[in-house]
Design a protein around this motif. Structure first.
Motif, PDB file in Angstrom:
ATOM      1  N   HIS A   1      56.353  69.110  34.076  1.00  0.00           N
ATOM      2  CA  HIS A   1      57.534  69.158  34.947  1.00  0.00           C
ATOM      3  C   HIS A   1      58.020  67.727  35.110  1.00  0.00           C
ATOM      4  N   THR A   2      59.226  67.464  34.657  1.00  0.00           N
ATOM      5  CA  THR A   2      59.758  66.101  34.701  1.00  0.00           C
ATOM      6  C   THR A   2      61.221  66.142  35.112  1.00  0.00           C
TER       7      THR A   2
ATOM      8  N   LYS B   1      59.423  69.131  41.044  1.00  0.00           N
ATOM      9  CA  LYS B   1      58.363  69.009  40.038  1.00  0.00           C
ATOM     10  C   LYS B   1      57.000  69.324  40.651  1.00  0.00           C
TER      11      LYS B   1
ATOM     12  N   SER C   1      56.854  72.949  42.150  1.00  0.00           N
ATOM     13  CA  SER C   1      56.589  73.980  41.148  1.00  0.00           C
ATOM     14  C   SER C   1      55.107  74.000  40.774  1.00  0.00           C
ATOM     15  N   GLY C   2      54.517  72.826  40.601  1.00  0.00           N
ATOM     16  CA  GLY C   2      53.097  72.754  40.294  1.00  0.00           C
ATOM     17  C   GLY C   2      52.249  73.385  41.384  1.00  0.00           C
TER      18      GLY C   2
ATOM     19  N   ASP D   1      49.228  65.861  39.593  1.00  0.00           N
ATOM     20  CA  ASP D   1      50.475  65.597  40.301  1.00  0.00           C
ATOM     21  C   ASP D   1      50.868  64.126  40.190  1.00  0.00           C
TER      22      ASP D   1
ATOM     23  N   VAL E   1      48.811  71.168  34.268  1.00  0.00           N
ATOM     24  CA  VAL E   1      50.198  70.920  34.679  1.00  0.00           C
ATOM     25  C   VAL E   1      50.324  69.443  35.028  1.00  0.00           C
TER      26      VAL E   1
ATOM     27  N   THR F   1      52.996  66.511  36.354  1.00  0.00           N
ATOM     28  CA  THR F   1      54.309  66.338  36.983  1.00  0.00           C
ATOM     29  C   THR F   1      54.693  64.865  37.067  1.00  0.00           C
TER      30      THR F   1
ATOM     31  N   THR G   1      59.730  71.582  31.592  1.00  0.00           N
ATOM     32  CA  THR G   1      60.897  71.836  32.426  1.00  0.00           C
ATOM     33  C   THR G   1      61.398  70.508  32.957  1.00  0.00           C
ATOM     34  N   GLU G   2      62.692  70.291  32.808  1.00  0.00           N
ATOM     35  CA  GLU G   2      63.305  69.080  33.346  1.00  0.00           C
ATOM     36  C   GLU G   2      64.150  69.462  34.554  1.00  0.00           C
ATOM     37  N   MET G   3      63.755  68.930  35.725  1.00  0.00           N
ATOM     38  CA  MET G   3      64.531  69.167  36.937  1.00  0.00           C
ATOM     39  C   MET G   3      65.723  68.204  36.922  1.00  0.00           C
TER      40      MET G   3
END
Length: 199
Positions: free
Chosen positions: A33-34, A40, A43-44, A129, A160, A162, A178-180
């Motif tokens: 998640h980036t 990010k 979501s984790g 994280d 995961v 982040t 996934t890119e926020m």
């Protein structure tokens, strides 16, 4: 109108069923998640709560926010510590510590704990994280991290990772990225971080 909708949905269901019939097997995923947008870590931690709900052992290593009193840390440590190990290893964001040597040492300590948790096949998911921040500033060696994940992560363990600015090597190796995207954030309007929303 309703008959047309039903016909359309039946066609979509047939296509979805056909697509799902070709999927098989379980695999421990590498998930990233980036991006500059919020969500990010959130979501984790959502995935951590899913694991807890399924009674799947899991673990968290926080690389940056270790000094924060976060809601996720409170709830996990007080109610779910038998299912989820929580290790707050960082001392704050890099602009707060202003001590590169200490940041590198804390990141190395966090990575050692992360490796221990990932190696244990009992843990079904391990959330690292804000590790992408430690990788971005070269507090950890991306080549060493990638080699470890490729050779020592158990086949059914999800990891995961982040944080902003994920390294290209990590994005390439990941199963899910996934890119926020930041569109609007209250901080830019002068509103400070809010409990329950950001920590």
């Amino acid at each position: 109108m309703n008959a047309r909708h039903s016909k359309k949905m039946a066609k979509i269901k047939t296509a979805r069923d056909k697509m799902m019939a070709g999927k098989e097997g379980d695999k421990g995923l590498l998930i990233v998640h980036t991006g500059a947008g919020k969500g990010k870590s959130s979501s984790g931690f959502g995935m951590i709560l899913r694991c807890i709900a399924h009674e799947m052992p899991c673990a968290v290593v926080q690389f940056i926010k270790g000094g924060w009193d976060t809601g996720e840390r409170r709830i996990i440590e007080t109610h779910f510590s038998e299912l989820c190990e929580f290790h707050a290893m960082g001392e704050g964001f890099t602009w707060e510590t202003q001590d590169r040597e200490r940041d590198v040492a804390m990141a190395a300590k966090g990575w050692e704990k992360a490796k221990e948790l990932i190696r244990n096949p009992h843990n079904r998911l391990v959330l690292l994280d804000e590790i992408n921040i430690a990788l971005r500033y070269d507090y950890l060696d991306i080549a060493e991290v990638m080699a470890f994940l490729a050779s020592e992560k158990p086949p059914l363990t999800h990891v995961v990772m982040t944080g902003r600015n994920a390294k290209p090597e990590l994005i390439e190796a990941a199963d899910l990225v996934t890119e926020m995207t930041l569109i609007k954030h209250p901080f830019r309007s002068g509103i400070k971080a809010q409990p329950g929303v950001e920590f």
